[in-house]
Design a protein around this motif. Structure first.
Motif, PDB file in Angstrom:
ATOM      1  N   SER A 164       5.409 -22.575  -6.112  1.00 36.34           N
ATOM      2  CA  SER A 164       6.882 -22.377  -5.838  1.00 36.34           C
ATOM      3  C   SER A 164       7.235 -22.349  -4.511  1.00 36.34           C
ATOM      4  N   SER A 165       6.197 -21.722  -3.558  1.00 34.16           N
ATOM      5  CA  SER A 165       6.575 -21.507  -2.020  1.00 34.16           C
ATOM      6  C   SER A 165       5.169 -21.655  -1.463  1.00 34.16           C
ATOM      7  N   PRO A 166       4.955 -22.718  -0.832  1.00 34.41           N
ATOM      8  CA  PRO A 166       3.675 -23.010  -0.142  1.00 34.41           C
ATOM      9  C   PRO A 166       3.316 -22.033   1.005  1.00 34.41           C
ATOM     10  N   VAL A 167       4.330 -21.485   1.330  1.00 33.41           N
ATOM     11  CA  VAL A 167       3.936 -20.476   2.588  1.00 33.41           C
ATOM     12  C   VAL A 167       3.339 -19.055   1.936  1.00 33.41           C
ATOM     13  N   PHE A 168       3.406 -19.009   0.697  1.00 33.08           N
ATOM     14  CA  PHE A 168       2.689 -17.771  -0.009  1.00 33.08           C
ATOM     15  C   PHE A 168       1.396 -17.513   0.511  1.00 33.08           C
ATOM     16  N   LEU A 169       0.709 -18.311   0.428  1.00 30.29           N
ATOM     17  CA  LEU A 169      -0.935 -18.279   0.799  1.00 30.29           C
ATOM     18  C   LEU A 169      -1.407 -18.629   2.205  1.00 30.29           C
ATOM     19  N   THR A 170      -0.310 -18.611   3.157  1.00 30.88           N
ATOM     20  CA  THR A 170      -0.662 -18.625   4.552  1.00 30.88           C
ATOM     21  C   THR A 170      -1.059 -17.271   4.989  1.00 30.88           C
ATOM     22  N   SER A 171      -1.900 -17.187   6.034  1.00 31.05           N
ATOM     23  CA  SER A 171      -2.483 -16.101   6.647  1.00 31.05           C
ATOM     24  C   SER A 171      -1.485 -14.953   6.897  1.00 31.05           C
ATOM     25  N   ALA A 172      -0.260 -15.565   7.755  1.00 29.65           N
ATOM     26  CA  ALA A 172       0.864 -14.660   8.083  1.00 29.65           C
ATOM     27  C   ALA A 172       1.266 -13.828   6.880  1.00 29.65           C
ATOM     28  N   ASN A 173       1.593 -14.650   6.022  1.00 32.67           N
ATOM     29  CA  ASN A 173       2.314 -14.038   4.754  1.00 32.67           C
ATOM     30  C   ASN A 173       1.172 -13.069   4.139  1.00 32.67           C
ATOM     31  N   VAL A 193      -0.885 -11.193   5.726  1.00 31.34           N
ATOM     32  CA  VAL A 193      -0.988 -10.124   6.560  1.00 31.34           C
ATOM     33  C   VAL A 193       0.214  -9.335   6.300  1.00 31.34           C
ATOM     34  N   ASP A 194       1.306 -10.065   6.082  1.00 28.96           N
ATOM     35  CA  ASP A 194       2.579  -9.274   5.684  1.00 28.96           C
ATOM     36  C   ASP A 194       2.786  -8.535   4.491  1.00 28.96           C
ATOM     37  N   ILE A 195       2.082  -9.002   3.388  1.00 25.30           N
ATOM     38  CA  ILE A 195       1.746  -8.434   2.264  1.00 25.30           C
ATOM     39  C   ILE A 195       0.956  -6.870   2.409  1.00 25.30           C
ATOM     40  N   SER A 196      -0.139  -7.132   3.252  1.00 28.22           N
ATOM     41  CA  SER A 196      -0.760  -5.844   3.709  1.00 28.22           C
ATOM     42  C   SER A 196       0.119  -4.807   4.289  1.00 28.22           C
ATOM     43  N   VAL A 197       0.988  -5.380   5.150  1.00 27.95           N
ATOM     44  CA  VAL A 197       1.978  -4.195   5.879  1.00 27.95           C
ATOM     45  C   VAL A 197       2.964  -3.909   4.661  1.00 27.95           C
ATOM     46  N   LEU A 243      -0.386  -0.883  10.848  1.00 27.02           N
ATOM     47  CA  LEU A 243      -0.287  -0.548   9.308  1.00 27.02           C
ATOM     48  C   LEU A 243      -1.319  -0.940   8.571  1.00 27.02           C
ATOM     49  N   THR A 244      -2.109  -2.273   8.810  1.00 22.28           N
ATOM     50  CA  THR A 244      -2.798  -2.767   7.935  1.00 22.28           C
ATOM     51  C   THR A 244      -4.113  -2.166   8.376  1.00 22.28           C
ATOM     52  N   TRP A 245      -4.631  -1.747   9.468  1.00 21.97           N
ATOM     53  CA  TRP A 245      -5.844  -0.916   9.916  1.00 21.97           C
ATOM     54  C   TRP A 245      -5.725   0.389   9.174  1.00 21.97           C
ATOM     55  N   ILE A 246      -4.671   1.149   9.117  1.00 25.45           N
ATOM     56  CA  ILE A 246      -4.336   2.363   8.487  1.00 25.45           C
ATOM     57  C   ILE A 246      -4.832   2.057   6.974  1.00 25.45           C
ATOM     58  N   LEU A 247      -4.102   1.039   6.261  1.00 20.49           N
ATOM     59  CA  LEU A 247      -4.474   0.503   4.986  1.00 20.49           C
ATOM     60  C   LEU A 247      -5.987   0.699   4.719  1.00 20.49           C
ATOM     61  N   TRP A 306      -2.449  -4.077  -4.490  1.00 20.69           N
ATOM     62  CA  TRP A 306      -2.322  -5.776  -4.198  1.00 20.69           C
ATOM     63  C   TRP A 306      -1.442  -6.371  -5.037  1.00 20.69           C
ATOM     64  N   LEU A 307      -1.614  -6.403  -6.282  1.00 19.53           N
ATOM     65  CA  LEU A 307      -0.829  -7.000  -7.279  1.00 19.53           C
ATOM     66  C   LEU A 307       0.721  -6.624  -7.268  1.00 19.53           C
ATOM     67  N   LEU A 308       0.863  -5.653  -6.938  1.00 19.99           N
ATOM     68  CA  LEU A 308       2.429  -5.132  -6.875  1.00 19.99           C
ATOM     69  C   LEU A 308       3.123  -5.835  -5.649  1.00 19.99           C
ATOM     70  N   GLY A 309       2.242  -5.694  -4.517  1.00 23.25           N
ATOM     71  CA  GLY A 309       2.665  -6.133  -3.317  1.00 23.25           C
ATOM     72  C   GLY A 309       2.902  -7.736  -3.321  1.00 23.25           C
ATOM     73  N   MET A 310       2.090  -8.418  -4.103  1.00 25.91           N
ATOM     74  CA  MET A 310       2.110  -9.886  -4.384  1.00 25.91           C
ATOM     75  C   MET A 310       3.485  -9.901  -5.132  1.00 25.91           C
ATOM     76  N   LEU A 311       3.654  -9.451  -6.021  1.00 27.45           N
ATOM     77  CA  LEU A 311       4.834  -9.369  -7.000  1.00 27.45           C
ATOM     78  C   LEU A 311       6.087  -9.356  -6.107  1.00 27.45           C
ATOM     79  N   SER A 312       5.996  -8.311  -5.346  1.00 25.38           N
ATOM     80  CA  SER A 312       7.297  -8.063  -4.624  1.00 25.38           C
ATOM     81  C   SER A 312       7.687  -9.086  -3.419  1.00 25.38           C
ATOM     82  N   ASN A 313       6.512  -9.431  -2.676  1.00 25.73           N
ATOM     83  CA  ASN A 313       6.688 -10.535  -1.594  1.00 25.73           C
ATOM     84  C   ASN A 313       6.887 -11.909  -2.527  1.00 25.73           C
TER      85      ASN A 313
END
Length: 328
Positions: free
Chosen positions: A45-54, A56-60, A178-182, A287-294
């Motif tokens: 639905s949105s190819p940007v979803f699996l980019t490395s930047a996104n 990282v955004d999910i991890s934040v 924040l990712t390092w803290i995670l 991670w599943l909840l983060g993916m769902l929200s993102n």
């Protein structure tokens, strides 16, 4: 791959039916498969979803949820629960925001972490030593701490020191702080569960609290320490949150966090009654909840629909917990 789950004593195959998959096996496979399937759907639905930047955004986005969920999961393995983590997150953020002018960044951080640990110790004493209901105690704390936060700061706080806010947007070695803290929280939780006695004792208490006491486990102390760890992590999550948004609104900060944490932990296979669990699966649940929200945000799904979908996931997690309970 090494099994990082913490199992209750005596766990084994029931009967002589090796071909029959247990509910635990099904849920263990279902969670990673759901993550992969959901990722493919959002990518289509949105190819940007699996980019490395996104990614990282999910991890934040899930950093604060992971910070609370890992110690919360170990607490739930002991058969105890803390429903006040969202309000403690809010109170911690407010206390930190009010402390910056008088105590500086270091002082405010220390005061906030001590506050969270202290609240956790009080919960642990009430539940572990006085045998009060963990649901009643922490529900009371949820209301009390939210009220105190709103009393301390009826209006949102903002304009925190730049050096503190840097934690919310800064990067180290290419990854957000924040990712390092995670990562640090997850590795610490795995180390505690695997290499210390507290993880095994938590599971034993969840299986049978009385028997654990009779074999020499310091049940009351263990429960108190687990609540203190959850309180500390909630305060840390409060600091992470206000650093990220550079604001501390007492009325909305941390609202619903306890439900998100409980959903992630139940999805991760930790039963509400305690007695077993896997922190790796809990991390996958987060991670599943983060993916769902993102993914819903990328698809421009309305907030109301997003809340409904998240609620359905919580019901699904509760249903899986019921299936595991009946199977056991």
């Amino acid at each position: 791959m090494t099994d990082t789950s913490i199992k209750s004593p005596g766990t084994g195959r029931l009967g002589n039916r090796p071909s029959r998959l247990s509910v635990d096996h099904l849920t263990a496979v279902a969670l990673p498969l759901t993550i992969v399937g959901l990722a493919l759907v959002f990518y289509w639905s949105s190819p940007v979803f699996l980019t490395s930047a996104n990614i990282v955004d999910i991890s934040v986005q899930v950093a604060t949820l992971m910070t609370i969920s890992i110690p919360f999961a170990i607490l739930l393995m002991a058969g105890k629960v803390d429903l006040g983590v969202g309000s403690l997150l809010a109170l911690s953020g407010i206390v930190a925001g009010l402390s910056f002018p008088d105590f500086g960044i270091a002082g405010a951080i220390i005061i906030t972490l001590l506050l969270g640990t202290g609240v956790g110790l009080i919960n642990g004493i009430l539940v572990g030593w006085l045998s009060m209901s963990p649901i009643i105690v922490t529900l009371g704390g949820l209301t009390l701490m939210r009220g105190v936060a709103q009393w301390l700061s009826p209006n949102p706080l903002f304009g925190f020191p730049e050096a503190f806010s840097y934690m919310g947007y800064g990067r180290v070695l290419g990854l957000p702080i924040l990712t390092w803290i995670l990562i640090l929280v997850l590795l610490t939780g795995l180390a505690v569960a695997r290499f210390t006695t507290i993880g095994r004792h938590a599971v034993a208490i969840g299986v049978n609290e009385r028997a654990s006491y009779l074999v020499g486990i310091r049940v009351k102390l263990t429960i108190t320490l687990l609540y203190a760890a959850v309180g500390f992590s909630s305060a840390l999550a409060g600091l992470m949150t206000i650093a990220r948004i550079n604001s501390a609104p007492s009325g909305t900060l941390g609202v619903g966090m306890e439900l998100s944490v409980l959903t992630a932990v139940l999805l991760g296979g930790v039963p509400f009654r305690g007695g077993k669990g896997s922190l790796v699966r809990v991390a996958l649940g987060v991670w599943l909840l983060g993916m769902l929200s993102n993914g819903l945000i990328l698809l421009n799904v309305q907030t109301e629909a997003s809340l409904m979908i998240t609620g359905l996931v919580l019901i699904l997690a509760a249903g899986l917990d019921l299936l595991r309970s009946r199977r056991a």
